[in-house]
Design an enzyme around this catalytic site. Structure first.
Site, PDB file in Angstrom:
ATOM      1  N   LYS A   1       0.840  -1.209   0.000  1.00 25.09           N
ATOM      2  CA  LYS A   1       0.000   0.000   0.000  1.00 25.09           C
ATOM      3  C   LYS A   1       0.872   1.254   0.000  1.00 25.09           C
ATOM      4  CE  LYS A   1      -2.146  -1.166   3.806  1.00 25.09           C
ATOM      5  NZ  LYS A   1      -1.539  -2.498   3.998  1.00 25.09           N
TER       6      LYS A   1
ATOM      7  N   ARG B   1       5.028  -7.678  10.850  1.00 25.82           N
ATOM      8  CA  ARG B   1       6.265  -6.919  10.652  1.00 25.82           C
ATOM      9  C   ARG B   1       7.390  -7.841  10.195  1.00 25.82           C
ATOM     10  NH1 ARG B   1       4.145  -3.243   9.166  1.00 25.82           N
ATOM     11  NH2 ARG B   1       2.291  -4.480   9.503  1.00 25.82           N
TER      12      ARG B   1
END
Ligand code: ATP
Ligand code: MG
Length: 785
Positions: free
Chosen positions: A36, A660
């Site tokens: 994104k 992450r």
């Protein structure tokens, strides 16, 4: 600049659709690591390169200042790359360094300098630098362009003064922190003090409303704003003043927002006003030459305590798509491929988040290989947990030449958890950084120097004047300060008005007047130079003139030396700011300093293990991630235990943490933990029970099949270590006085031995490198016989 589509080849078809979409509203919804932020960055480049959009017409909102800086850098490189291809037929990195620098500076001067990319706060403060004088406060207060920005600690100090001095309230009952929080909440809901009183019509409510009234008055008197004002005032100003809104609406034709799931109502209002020029969406039909592009992931909404609301993201199409043909694909793009994590990690993340009820189903496919299973470690207590984590980091770093210290991150729920990790990391000399600790700009000496600069730039900033009037000591005592205070209160004027008049000072300050006048002289001198001198020149001379550095030197302590170092670093920061920003003024620097957040202190390239809270880790990625402290009451946090919606937010936080990780993920918890001073038994986190058993290896079982009974370190690394000749601790019987040869430091003498048996460590003194603590299991030491 040359038009090109080369860089678009680095995107998948859906990303490309999002990037190439030109005008109109567009929502990109997608899970973590699906590109994104990458799409948003490329879109800016595409707007300028291929649609010839003037960089000045672009406004991009990021979640941290650091993200903004990185985005600017990436865009600069993308452009420079295009230029390198067009001009030299080579890629940027193939050019000599001076050519690269030349190209980048050309791109900066023509493009990136004009892009407005930053956090909501930073962007709004820039808007206010232009237009705040047109704002009309309901009580008639006004602000000038030279306004100061009070950070959270300044705001709290102001509240405290009002509570204890102006209103004479008990600061135990009216804790300045919670009163400040109440005021901030009220401001975010657009409540005036009177509204607040209506809302809470009891003694406490009345008193807080009263503090709020005084607080607003004091802010205005100091020509200062707090963080909430920075976003609220532009929204109100846009609602009040058509021509101001019209200007910014025309200017920002292409608006982009990252992490849209963590937007709050006021921020939404701002985006909406800028887009539609205040018109009703049903009537608005000016999408022909503008776009509003937002990207987000409702599963990563983790800031509800700051009034973030992910229904804003969910409603985007209805809110901005009105009047457009009813076709989802025109206003929404989904990205379904994850480029960050191995498929095992991704599977665990997807599996956990499915336990939430409040979500939009979405697909997130892995594009990478399976990778290793997730390892879940049960520790005896927090020290043992830290031992395990640091042990893993050290052995992974040792075994994998491609892994550097900077590739590891330890993520926890609360800041207090960092201590045990710091201790063990220090013990083994593993370099680390705690992201989100004390801000550089919160250090005492830095706040002092900034107060000088603010007092120079903003004559009404009485708070700053008072902070440094006697720093360094000039013999201005509390009695004098009280008298000056009283006089300003009685006269209803800023302190500077009194300080700038010699006669008044002499009358009020008596014997202290020499010091006061000396101080006033310094402020005046630099204020006169403000228009012509650079901030960096002012700060350099001011440090000498004010006697600030001299006083620190006279202290002669190590701490004072440290402070001098920090102040010099501040000077470097101003220099750097002047080089990098299109508005290099002192005011712009001061705004930047007030808005620097604790998340901006993470440095890349310094090759250190990163320690941070899960909240701070949003948007980042690391090859190896340790998610620690998975215990009920800690993570999920105790405040969320009884509240299903809050538990779901904690689960989203867990999803953020897991996603992450690129290559390896470790999860750990302890059987008992000392936190906030108490040692308590702990029970495993709810989220551990939600892990998919086939993807997890444990040292203990969680009601899961046990694949491994000892931690990886014991089972694997020790096996391998035992196989290496000469590296086993047990092979030698170490003694102080032994002479050893280290592979990089050469010969040294063992001075101390720590621990026993398998856990032995040696302190070795090397002639050139000084003393190092070494684990002979991990570093191959040869004994000089
Ligand atoms: P988050 O939700 O965590 O903010 P994101 O959706 O913003 O994640 P990015 O950070 O933009 O994702 O990208 C994740 C990683 O995938 C980055 O390392 C990025 O460079 C890489 N990536 C994204 N798109 C592609 C692509 N088309 N090809 C190769 N790598 C990609
Ligand atoms: Mg992102």
């Amino acid at each position: 600049m040359t038009a090109s589509t080369d860089f678009l080849a680095k995107l998948n078809p859906s990303q490309r659709a999002a990037v190439e979409h030109f005008c109109g509203p567009l929502l990109v919804v997608a899970g973590a690591g699906s590109g994104k932020t990458r799409a948003l960055t490329f879109r800016i480049a595409n707007l300028v390169l291929n649609h010839r959009v003037d960089p000045e017409n672009i406004l991009a909102v990021t979640f941290t200042n650091k993200a903004a800086k990185e985005m600017k850098e990436r865009i600069e490189v993308l452009f420079a790359e295009q230029e390198a291809q067009a001009k030299h037929g080579k890629s940027l990195s193939a050019l000599p360094e001076y050519e690269q620098t030349k190209l980048r500076s050309h791109v900066y001067k023509n493009v990136t300098k004009y892009l407005w990319i930053g956090t909501f706060h930073a962007l709004c403060s820039r808007i206010l630098r232009f237009d705040i004088e047109k704002y009309q406060h309901p009580d008639g207060y006004t602000w000038k362009k030279t306004f100061s920005i009070f950070d959270e600690s300044d705001a709290q100090t102001l509240v405290k003064t009002i509570v204890t001095k102006d209103l004479n309230l008990d600061d135990k009952k009216f804790n300045p922190r919670s009163v400040r929080y109440a005021i901030s909440n009220a401001k975010n809901q657009n409540f005036t003090p009177a509204d607040l009183e209506k809302e809470q019509p009891n003694y406490r409510g009345r008193m807080i409303a009263d503090v709020y009234r005084h607080y607003e008055k004091a802010l205005a008197a100091n020509n200062s704003l707090d963080f909430d004002d920075l976003i609220m005032i532009p929204v109100k100003l846009f609602q009040q003043n058509e021509s101001v809104l019209g200007y910014w609406h025309n200017r920002f034709r292409h608006i982009l927002v990252d992490e849209y799931q963590d937007t709050n109502r006021t921020q939404y209002d701002l985006i909406r006003l800028l887009t539609t020029n205040g018109e009703d969406m049903a009537k608005f039909n000016d999408w022909r030459n503008r776009s509003t592009f937002v990207v987000g992931d409702a599963d990563q909404s983790i800031y509800s305590f700051r009034a973030a609301d992910f229904t804003i993201l969910m409603n985007f199409q209805d809110d901005f798509g009105d009047g457009l043909p009813d076709d989802d694909t025109r206003t929404m793009v989904k990205l379904e491929e994850n480029y960050r994590s191995t498929s095992n990690i991704l599977h665990v993340a997807n599996y956990i988040i499915e336990n939430n009820t409040e979500r939009i189903e979405k697909v997130l496919r892995a594009t990478r290989g399976e990778g290793e299973t997730i390892f879940c470690y049960k520790a005896d207590d927090e020290i043992h947990e830290a031992d395990f984590v640091v042990g893993q980091i050290r052995s992974l770093e040792y075994q994998n030449p491609e892994l550097k210290w900077g590739d590891f991150a330890i993520l926890y729920r609360t800041n207090a958890q960092s201590r045990s990790f710091e201790e063990i990391l220090t013990r083994y000399s593993v370099p680390y950084q705690v992201v989100g600790g004390l801000r550089f700009y919160d250090r005492r000496e830095i706040k002092d120097v900034l107060a000088y600069l603010r007092a120079i730039a903003n004559p009404d900033d009485t708070v700053s004047l008072k902070r440094v009037i006697n720093v360094p000591r000039r013999g201005v005592g509390k009695g004098t300060l009280d008298k000056l205070d009283q006089a300003t209160q009685t006269l209803g004027c800023p302190l500077w008005e009194i300080l700038s008049d010699e006669g008044s000072v002499k009358t009020l300050a008596g014997r202290s007047s020499k010091g006061v006048l000396e101080f006033a002289g310094i402020i005046k001198k630099y204020r006169e130079r403000l228009d012509n001198a650079k901030g960096s020149e002012i700060i350099q001379e001011l440090l000498e003139d004010s006697g600030y550095i001299e006083a620190l030197k006279a202290e002669g302590t190590e701490e004072a030396d440290d402070r001098i170092g920090n102040v010099q670093e501040l000077y470097n920061a101003v220099l750097q700011f002047e080089e990098e920003n299109d508005d290099p003024s002192l005011l712009a620097f001061l705004a930047n300093a007030s808005l620097a957040s604790d998340l901006d202190n993470m440095e890349e390239g310094n090759n250190r293990v990163s320690l941070m809270t899960l909240h701070s880790s949003k948007g980042l990625e690391f090859p190896v991630v340790f998610l620690v402290g998975l215990e009920q009451g800690l993570f999920p946090n105790f405040r969320s235990l009884e509240d299903p919606a809050a538990t779901e937010e904690e689960r989203r936080l867990c999803y953020v943490g897991i996603t992450r990780a690129k290559e390896r993920l470790f999860i750990s918890y302890a059987r008992e933990r000392r936190l906030y001073g108490h040692r308590e038994p702990a029970s495993p986190s709810l989220f551990l029970g939600e892990l998919p058993v086939d993807y997890v290896t444990t040292n203990s079982g969680l009601g899961m099949p046990q694949r491994m009974t000892t931690p990886i370190r014991d089972a694997r690394s020790e096996r391998e270590e035992a196989a290496k000749p000469g590296s086993g601790a047990h092979e030698f019987d170490w003694n102080a006085g032994d002479v050893v040869v280290h592979p990089s430091y050469g010969a040294g003498e063992v001075t101390h031995i720590f621990g026993a048996g398998n856990k032995i460590c040696l302190a070795v003194k090397f002639p050139n490198q000084g003393r190092k603590i070494i684990d002979p299991k991990l570093t191959k030491l040869q004994r000089a016989e």
